[in-house]
Design a protein around this motif. Structure first.
Motif, PDB file in Angstrom:
ATOM      1  N   VAL A  39       0.844  -1.195   0.000  1.00  0.00           N
ATOM      2  CA  VAL A  39       0.000   0.000   0.000  1.00  0.00           C
ATOM      3  C   VAL A  39       0.885   1.253   0.000  1.00  0.00           C
ATOM      4  CG1 VAL A  39      -1.662   1.346   1.360  1.00  0.00           C
ATOM      5  CG2 VAL A  39      -1.999  -1.115   1.045  1.00  0.00           C
ATOM      6  N   GLU A  40       1.952   1.236   0.794  1.00  0.00           N
ATOM      7  CA  GLU A  40       2.868   2.377   0.823  1.00  0.00           C
ATOM      8  C   GLU A  40       3.541   2.565  -0.534  1.00  0.00           C
ATOM      9  OE1 GLU A  40       5.450   1.839   4.176  1.00  0.00           O
ATOM     10  OE2 GLU A  40       3.828   2.187   5.608  1.00  0.00           O
ATOM     11  N   SER A  41       3.864   1.449  -1.206  1.00  0.00           N
ATOM     12  CA  SER A  41       4.450   1.530  -2.553  1.00  0.00           C
ATOM     13  C   SER A  41       3.468   2.170  -3.529  1.00  0.00           C
ATOM     14  CB  SER A  41       4.836   0.136  -3.066  1.00  0.00           C
ATOM     15  OG  SER A  41       5.830  -0.448  -2.268  1.00  0.00           O
ATOM     16  N   ILE A  42       2.196   1.757  -3.443  1.00  0.00           N
ATOM     17  CA  ILE A  42       1.159   2.309  -4.322  1.00  0.00           C
ATOM     18  C   ILE A  42       1.040   3.819  -4.093  1.00  0.00           C
ATOM     19  CG2 ILE A  42      -1.303   2.303  -4.909  1.00  0.00           C
ATOM     20  CD1 ILE A  42      -0.001  -0.308  -5.796  1.00  0.00           C
ATOM     21  N   PHE A  43       1.018   4.238  -2.820  1.00  0.00           N
ATOM     22  CA  PHE A  43       0.939   5.671  -2.511  1.00  0.00           C
ATOM     23  C   PHE A  43       2.146   6.405  -3.091  1.00  0.00           C
ATOM     24  CE2 PHE A  43      -1.748   4.862   1.542  1.00  0.00           C
ATOM     25  CZ  PHE A  43      -2.917   5.004   0.817  1.00  0.00           C
ATOM     26  N   ALA A  44       3.330   5.815  -2.961  1.00  0.00           N
ATOM     27  CA  ALA A  44       4.550   6.444  -3.480  1.00  0.00           C
ATOM     28  C   ALA A  44       4.507   6.548  -4.999  1.00  0.00           C
ATOM     29  CB  ALA A  44       5.775   5.650  -3.034  1.00  0.00           C
ATOM     30  N   ILE A  45       3.962   5.526  -5.661  1.00  0.00           N
ATOM     31  CA  ILE A  45       3.813   5.559  -7.121  1.00  0.00           C
ATOM     32  C   ILE A  45       2.824   6.655  -7.511  1.00  0.00           C
ATOM     33  CG2 ILE A  45       2.846   4.273  -9.082  1.00  0.00           C
ATOM     34  CD1 ILE A  45       4.188   1.733  -7.809  1.00  0.00           C
ATOM     35  N   GLU A  46       1.705   6.743  -6.785  1.00  0.00           N
ATOM     36  CA  GLU A  46       0.709   7.786  -7.072  1.00  0.00           C
ATOM     37  C   GLU A  46       1.341   9.175  -6.962  1.00  0.00           C
ATOM     38  OE1 GLU A  46      -3.622   5.938  -5.927  1.00  0.00           O
ATOM     39  OE2 GLU A  46      -2.473   6.810  -4.279  1.00  0.00           O
ATOM     40  N   GLU A  47       2.133   9.356  -5.915  1.00  0.00           N
ATOM     41  CA  GLU A  47       2.770  10.649  -5.688  1.00  0.00           C
ATOM     42  C   GLU A  47       3.826  10.935  -6.759  1.00  0.00           C
ATOM     43  OE1 GLU A  47       5.444  12.308  -2.142  1.00  0.00           O
ATOM     44  OE2 GLU A  47       3.457  11.622  -1.495  1.00  0.00           O
ATOM     45  N   ALA A  48       4.652   9.946  -7.070  1.00  0.00           N
ATOM     46  CA  ALA A  48       5.740  10.133  -8.040  1.00  0.00           C
ATOM     47  C   ALA A  48       5.220  10.461  -9.431  1.00  0.00           C
ATOM     48  CB  ALA A  48       6.616   8.884  -8.086  1.00  0.00           C
ATOM     49  N   PHE A  49       4.089   9.853  -9.801  1.00  0.00           N
ATOM     50  CA  PHE A  49       3.565  10.035 -11.152  1.00  0.00           C
ATOM     51  C   PHE A  49       2.314  10.915 -11.196  1.00  0.00           C
ATOM     52  CE2 PHE A  49       6.036   6.117 -11.243  1.00  0.00           C
ATOM     53  CZ  PHE A  49       6.871   6.361 -12.330  1.00  0.00           C
ATOM     54  N   ASP A  50       1.945  11.476 -10.039  1.00  0.00           N
ATOM     55  CA  ASP A  50       0.786  12.368  -9.935  1.00  0.00           C
ATOM     56  C   ASP A  50      -0.451  11.749 -10.585  1.00  0.00           C
ATOM     57  OD1 ASP A  50      -0.652  14.629  -9.207  1.00  0.00           O
ATOM     58  OD2 ASP A  50      -0.184  15.671 -11.073  1.00  0.00           O
ATOM     59  N   MET A  51      -0.827  10.561 -10.068  1.00  0.00           N
ATOM     60  CA  MET A  51      -1.993   9.872 -10.619  1.00  0.00           C
ATOM     61  C   MET A  51      -2.659   9.051  -9.521  1.00  0.00           C
ATOM     62  SD  MET A  51      -0.298   6.837 -12.786  1.00  0.00           S
ATOM     63  CE  MET A  51       0.807   5.656 -12.080  1.00  0.00           C
ATOM     64  N   SER A  52      -3.828   8.554  -9.843  1.00  0.00           N
ATOM     65  CA  SER A  52      -4.559   7.692  -8.926  1.00  0.00           C
ATOM     66  C   SER A  52      -4.464   6.260  -9.439  1.00  0.00           C
ATOM     67  CB  SER A  52      -6.018   8.141  -8.868  1.00  0.00           C
ATOM     68  OG  SER A  52      -6.747   7.272  -8.038  1.00  0.00           O
ATOM     69  N   VAL A  53      -4.071   5.356  -8.562  1.00  0.00           N
ATOM     70  CA  VAL A  53      -3.938   3.945  -8.920  1.00  0.00           C
ATOM     71  C   VAL A  53      -5.195   3.204  -8.473  1.00  0.00           C
ATOM     72  CG1 VAL A  53      -2.632   1.837  -8.459  1.00  0.00           C
ATOM     73  CG2 VAL A  53      -1.418   3.992  -8.789  1.00  0.00           C
ATOM     74  N   PRO A  54      -5.832   2.474  -9.394  1.00  0.00           N
ATOM     75  CA  PRO A  54      -7.052   1.732  -9.042  1.00  0.00           C
ATOM     76  C   PRO A  54      -6.719   0.462  -8.271  1.00  0.00           C
ATOM     77  CG  PRO A  54      -6.492   1.320 -11.323  1.00  0.00           C
ATOM     78  CD  PRO A  54      -5.484   2.304 -10.803  1.00  0.00           C
ATOM     79  N   PHE A  55      -6.354   0.649  -7.001  1.00  0.00           N
ATOM     80  CA  PHE A  55      -5.954  -0.494  -6.182  1.00  0.00           C
ATOM     81  C   PHE A  55      -6.717  -0.457  -4.880  1.00  0.00           C
ATOM     82  CE2 PHE A  55      -3.239  -2.454  -2.924  1.00  0.00           C
ATOM     83  CZ  PHE A  55      -3.086  -3.712  -3.486  1.00  0.00           C
ATOM     84  N   ASN A  56      -7.370  -1.566  -4.560  1.00  0.00           N
ATOM     85  CA  ASN A  56      -8.114  -1.687  -3.305  1.00  0.00           C
ATOM     86  C   ASN A  56      -7.357  -2.677  -2.428  1.00  0.00           C
ATOM     87  OD1 ASN A  56      -9.827  -2.346  -1.215  1.00  0.00           O
ATOM     88  ND2 ASN A  56     -11.653  -2.445  -2.502  1.00  0.00           N
ATOM     89  N   ALA A  57      -6.737  -2.160  -1.373  1.00  0.00           N
ATOM     90  CA  ALA A  57      -5.933  -3.005  -0.499  1.00  0.00           C
ATOM     91  C   ALA A  57      -6.760  -4.092   0.179  1.00  0.00           C
ATOM     92  CB  ALA A  57      -5.238  -2.151   0.559  1.00  0.00           C
ATOM     93  N   ASN A  58      -8.063  -3.824   0.357  1.00  0.00           N
ATOM     94  CA  ASN A  58      -8.931  -4.806   1.003  1.00  0.00           C
ATOM     95  C   ASN A  58      -9.327  -5.932   0.056  1.00  0.00           C
ATOM     96  OD1 ASN A  58      -8.951  -3.381   3.439  1.00  0.00           O
ATOM     97  ND2 ASN A  58     -10.499  -2.003   2.641  1.00  0.00           N
ATOM     98  N   ALA A  59      -9.224  -5.673  -1.250  1.00  0.00           N
ATOM     99  CA  ALA A  59      -9.579  -6.687  -2.249  1.00  0.00           C
ATOM    100  C   ALA A  59      -8.644  -6.555  -3.458  1.00  0.00           C
ATOM    101  CB  ALA A  59     -11.029  -6.530  -2.671  1.00  0.00           C
ATOM    102  N   PRO A  60      -7.346  -6.836  -3.257  1.00  0.00           N
ATOM    103  CA  PRO A  60      -6.386  -6.623  -4.339  1.00  0.00           C
ATOM    104  C   PRO A  60      -6.714  -7.406  -5.609  1.00  0.00           C
ATOM    105  CG  PRO A  60      -5.346  -7.691  -2.443  1.00  0.00           C
ATOM    106  CD  PRO A  60      -6.739  -7.329  -2.044  1.00  0.00           C
ATOM    107  N   GLU A  61      -7.344  -8.575  -5.445  1.00  0.00           N
ATOM    108  CA  GLU A  61      -7.674  -9.393  -6.624  1.00  0.00           C
ATOM    109  C   GLU A  61      -8.770  -8.757  -7.474  1.00  0.00           C
ATOM    110  OE1 GLU A  61     -10.283 -10.311  -3.295  1.00  0.00           O
ATOM    111  OE2 GLU A  61      -8.108 -10.322  -3.423  1.00  0.00           O
TER     112      GLU A  61
END
Length: 88
Positions: A39-61
């Protein structure tokens, strides 16, 4: 630094590894990244690329973001960046 290198650097930082120790075939689990680290990696990617990642940590699949390997994460980020640049 290109997109691939930036994503690897973010993942390596979460895994407390050098970017050179991260290969595209490895999964986050192979690198010792747990769900919180992911989840922290996803947040860092969102910040680095200024975008929203469609990832739900509660249901990653169910997420439209493949986290099965470093290569899959890079491909997913490339796709999102491309979609962001293409006007709807």
């Amino acid at each position: 630094m290109d997109l691939r290198d930036r994503v690897i650097a973010i993942i390596a930082e979460q895994a407390m590894l050098e970017p050179s120790d991260v290969t595209p075939e490895q999964s986050p689990a192979d690198l010792g990244i747990d769900s919180l680290g992911l989840v922290e990696s996803i947040f860092a990617i969102e910040e680095a690329f200024d975008m929203s990642v469609p990832f739900n940590a509660n249901a990653p699949e169910e997420s439209d973001f493949d986290i099965s390997s470093v290569a899959a994460i890079i491909a997913a980020v490339e796709r999102l960046v491309q979609e962001q640049r293409t006007p709807a």
